[in-house]
Design an enzyme around this catalytic site. Structure first.
Site, PDB file in Angstrom:
ATOM      1  CE  LYS A 247      -0.303   0.026   5.146  1.00  0.00           C
ATOM      2  NZ  LYS A 247      -1.408  -0.073   6.222  1.00  0.00           N
TER       3      LYS A 247
ATOM      4  CE1 TYR B 190      11.793  32.518  -0.366  1.00  0.00           C
ATOM      5  CE2 TYR B 190      11.888  30.193   0.044  1.00  0.00           C
ATOM      6  CZ  TYR B 190      11.875  31.109  -0.804  1.00  0.00           C
ATOM      7  OH  TYR B 190      11.299  31.051  -1.950  1.00  0.00           O
TER       8      TYR B 190
END
Length: 814
Positions: free
Chosen positions: A483, A709
């Protein structure tokens, strides 16, 4: 090889049961899945801790195989084939190889050591091939099984052999030595690999040296530890960087991207220039140089050939190609034995029914060209190759040996016409000798993505699968979870490998994951663990098997089953034994039984539950309570409904911690991908996933300048900063930034500076010898996903599953 069954029976001291005592076999096999098995193959039914090939004999007989070495004849195979009955089939394989080796009397180099065996073997093949027709181990076939298979490939035209031997514990080399029986021994080095199999380093050295019991010479790196264990009568030829008493003293200095080695032997010395600077490559080159010196090659020849050595690619890589193609990149090797291995890999990983082989001229086969390409043609037919593209002047002459074949004289000719060949929806094996530069073909056919890739080691997945199988009872089935895109590693490719390993079930979370696998050709039964009622029709259409966890869901499915007039469609009943997430609780069992009783629309294929604390020792009693409750509730269901379904409750941690709860099947999840919740168990798992990128740019900033940043990193001193094209959009947590985390560049840690950006991150490479374009390890061996998870306060599952789909997956086999 050509050996009669009568002769094999005598060699193996076997009991013959059959009707064709005088038949000739020309190949041996151990893999029932190979398409190359034929009516002239002798199949050895090996028995291991996790598998027994006797189970597949009936299937092989149906495919035409007629000769088997077995410990017993399966009941349903009596009288249907020819059997050589022995006590131990692995020992029999080794005995046959040892006998076959004794038929040949040319020089053979035997190589062992902790590292570098395959590299040295490939480089020796390169430097010796102008004078000899060489047989060598394909890839890294150096195990108890790989060595005999390698030696059995010798033919009458070979006049030199190079075989490697790998061991992991005591008493293994004594079985490999008579199979290889090297005349020249090469010991590469002694490192930490397989330390767990030996009491100490001396025991490991002593075991490895057993390969040279009958050698004429041992070439090795001189050390006191090795010297003390070499038998006195063995002639040696030693080398060292540090000990001037060695037979050859080596000194080195760097020049640009090369290394100059000074080779000093007795009163003579000479320099060689090699295109490597790393320690391992330099050591491997020196081993090759000493072999050439021992064989009395002149200095000029040694200098010229060693200067041409190249990095050896030991991996078969599976990559995404253009136009929905998949590529198997084996572009640096073209010999007959490795072609057989690559074709088996192609079959195990094919992603479409159309299979294409791009093949160069084959060298060093030991066969005449007529015989060689006739055999290649037989392999191509056996492996059901759809079309062949041959490149090279020799293979072009044998075009008529292959169906649907087109040939080109050179790689450039092929690349110039690649658009006219219409590659689409096919799996392409690209296999060429290094001189043909097939990397150009790979580049032309590969889907173009950015330079960040997640490499998935299929060998490691197989290793981890077998590790957990070794903890299971022989009768216990295995479901493997694929999965969430195979925990981020890739869904179809891993499912295909698991199908090749014949696991019993695959597990996915949602219907669309299972539909994708079924559409891609996966035949294994697939359980959908979290099906939504809106997906029931699609589940039925694609022959998936839903987990049912509520009365509402059951009635909804039964209604659709009645509409579609289904009969005994497989479903799986989920019980809640304490997880309190999904499942029927004890107070709903009676209603569940009433609803299912007498209903022929569905059949309960399995009953399952999920453990909440299988990895936590402090909650052991709770886990045992879950197991007991599951046993009680499932037994009630089985008794009331008169059914015998598969029962399963254990996940990865449960397999290790609660063997008493195996029932009929276990569900393997994160452990397959090399991650355990327990430190002791982690030692036995292999790393599966390595996230790699490259350095885009390097700059130097002065004290006081900032990075990224928010100016969250301020340089306190002159700092070299490298920018890496991977960021949080690729799955890198911002919590891993601001010097919490690091990447690895040229085996050194480079801390992440400032905030992780959407598509980039910056790292400190001050003092690290690196350049733009160099490889960056984001995670893998260092840092591990476990380390990242701990420092970012999450779990390894999240680290793996959030790697973006825009990151290209590259699957490879060593």
């Amino acid at each position: 090889m050509n050996v009669s069954i009568q002769n094999c029976t005598a060699i193996l001291h076997a009991e013959f049961v059959g009707h064709s005592f005088n038949a000739i076999i020309d190949a041996v096999a151990i893999d029932s899945r190979s398409l190359q098995n034929s009516d002239t193959t002798l199949f050895f039914a090996l028995v291991g801790p996790n598998n027994d090939a006797h189970f597949y004999i009936k299937e092989l007989i149906a495919k035409g195989v007629q000769y088997f070495v077995v410990t017993h004849i399966p009941e349903d195979c009596q009288g249907k084939a020819n059997f050589l009955v022995v006590k131990n089939t692995l020992l029999a394989l080794q005995q046959l190889a040892s006998y076959y080796r004794s038929l040949f009397h040319f020089p053979i180099i035997g190589i062992t050591g902790s590292n570098g065996k395959t590299i040295v073997k490939e480089w020796l093949n390169f430097v010796l091939s102008p004078e000899y027709t060489i047989i060598r181990s394909p890839k890294s076939y150096n195990s108890q099984v790989g060595v005999p298979l390698s030696v059995i490939a010798i033919n009458e035209q070979h006049n030199f052999g190079i075989f490697e031997a790998g061991i992991s514990t005591v008493s293994e080399m004594e079985k490999l030595e008579p199979i290889i029986r090297p005349t020249i021994g090469v010991l590469t080095n002694i490192g930490s690999a397989h330390d767990e199999g030996f009491a100490n380093t001396n025991e490991k050295i002593k075991e490895k040296l057993r390969l040279f019991d009958h050698s004429q010479i041992l070439i090795y790196p001189k050390s006191d530890a090795i010297d003390a264990l070499i038998r006195p009568e063995l002639k040696t030829f030693s080398w060292s960087f540090y000990d001037p008493t060695a037979d050859v003293f080596v000194s080195q200095k760097r020049m640009g991207t090369n290394t100059i080695l000074n080779i000093a032997q007795k009163q003579e010395e000479f320099d060689i220039t090699i295109p490597f600077q790393d320690e391992a490559s330099i050591e491997n080159v020196v081993s090759c140089v000493l072999v050439l010196l021992y064989l009395q090659y002149d200095f000029t020849t040694i200098q010229n050939r060693v200067a041409q050595l190249y990095p050896v690619e030991m991996r078969l890589k599976l990559k995404d190609g253009i136009n929905n193609c998949s590529l198997i990149d084996d572009s640096y090797s073209a010999d007959f034995q490795s072609l057989k291995i690559a074709l088996d890999f192609l079959e195990s990983q094919k992603q479409s029914s159309k299979k294409t082989l791009i093949l160069s001229d084959i060298f060093q086969s030991g066969l005449t060209n007529d015989d060689l390409y006739a055999r290649v043609g037989q392999l191509i037919v056996a492996n059901k190759i759809s079309r062949v593209i041959g490149i090279g002047p020799v293979i072009s002459q044998f075009k008529n040996q292959f169906q649907n074949c087109v040939t080109f004289q050179t790689t450039s000719d092929f690349v110039s016409q690649i658009d006219q060949l219409h590659f689409e929806n096919e799996t392409i094996l690209i296999k060429g000798a290094r001189s043909f530069q097939f990397e150009k073909i790979v580049f032309a056919l590969e889907e173009k993505t950015h330079e960040t890739v997640l490499e998935i080691n299929l060998n490691a997945i197989s290793h981890n699968l077998n590790f957990y199988k070794s903890k299971m009872k022989p009768t216990t089935k295995m479901m493997v979870m694929v999965k969430a895109f195979g925990y981020g590693n890739g869904g179809f490719e891993i499912a295909k490998l698991l199908e090749h390993h014949k696991v019993d079930y695959l597990g996915v979370a949602f219907a669309d994951e299972g539909i994708s696998l079924k559409n891609a050709g996966i035949q294994l039964p697939i359980m959908v663990l979290n099906p939504e009622s809106t997906s029931f029709s699609a589940i039925i259409q694609h022959q998936l098997e839903p987990e049912i966890y509520s009365i509402k869901g059951l009635k909804s499915f039964l209604k659709i089953a009645e509409q579609k007039n289904l009969h005994q469609f497989p479903i799986h009943i989920k019980l809640d034994t304490g997880m309190h997430r999904l499942g029927f609780e004890a107070n709903t069992i009676d209603e569940l039984i009433t609803t299912l009783k007498g209903n022929q629309r569905v059949v309960v294929k399995s009953i399952l539950s999920h453990m909440a604390t299988s990895d936590a020792q402090e909650h052991q009693q709770f886990s045992l309570t879950q197991i007991r409750l599951f046993d009680e509730l499932s037994t009630q269901l089985m008794r009331e409904l008169d059914i015998q379904p598969i029962r399963h409750i254990l996940n990865t941690s449960g397999i290790n911690n609660f063997p008493q709860g195996q029932f009929d099947m276990v569900r393997l999840g994160i452990g397959l991908y090399g991650v355990s919740n327990e430190k002791e168990e982690q030692k036995y798992l292999e790393n599966v996933s390595t996230l790699k990128s490259v350095i885009s740019q390097i700059r130097t900033i002065p004290p006081g300048d900032s990075v990224g940043y928010g100016r969250r990193f301020m340089a306190k001193k002159t700092t070299q900063v490298a920018t890496i094209p991977i960021g949080y959009a690729d799955g890198i947590s911002r919590l891993w930034g601001n010097e919490v985390g690091y990447v690895t560049i040229n085996k050194q840690k480079a801390s992440i500076l400032g905030s992780v950006c959407m598509d980039m991150l910056m790292v400190n490479v001050t003092g690290i010898d690196c350049a733009e374009g160099d490889t960056v390890i984001v995670f893998g061996e260092s840092p591990t996903v476990i380390e990242i998870a701990e420092k970012t306060h999450t779990i390894p599952y999240e680290i793996l599953t959030r790697i973006s789909q825009r990151v290209k997956r590259v699957f490879y086999r060593e």
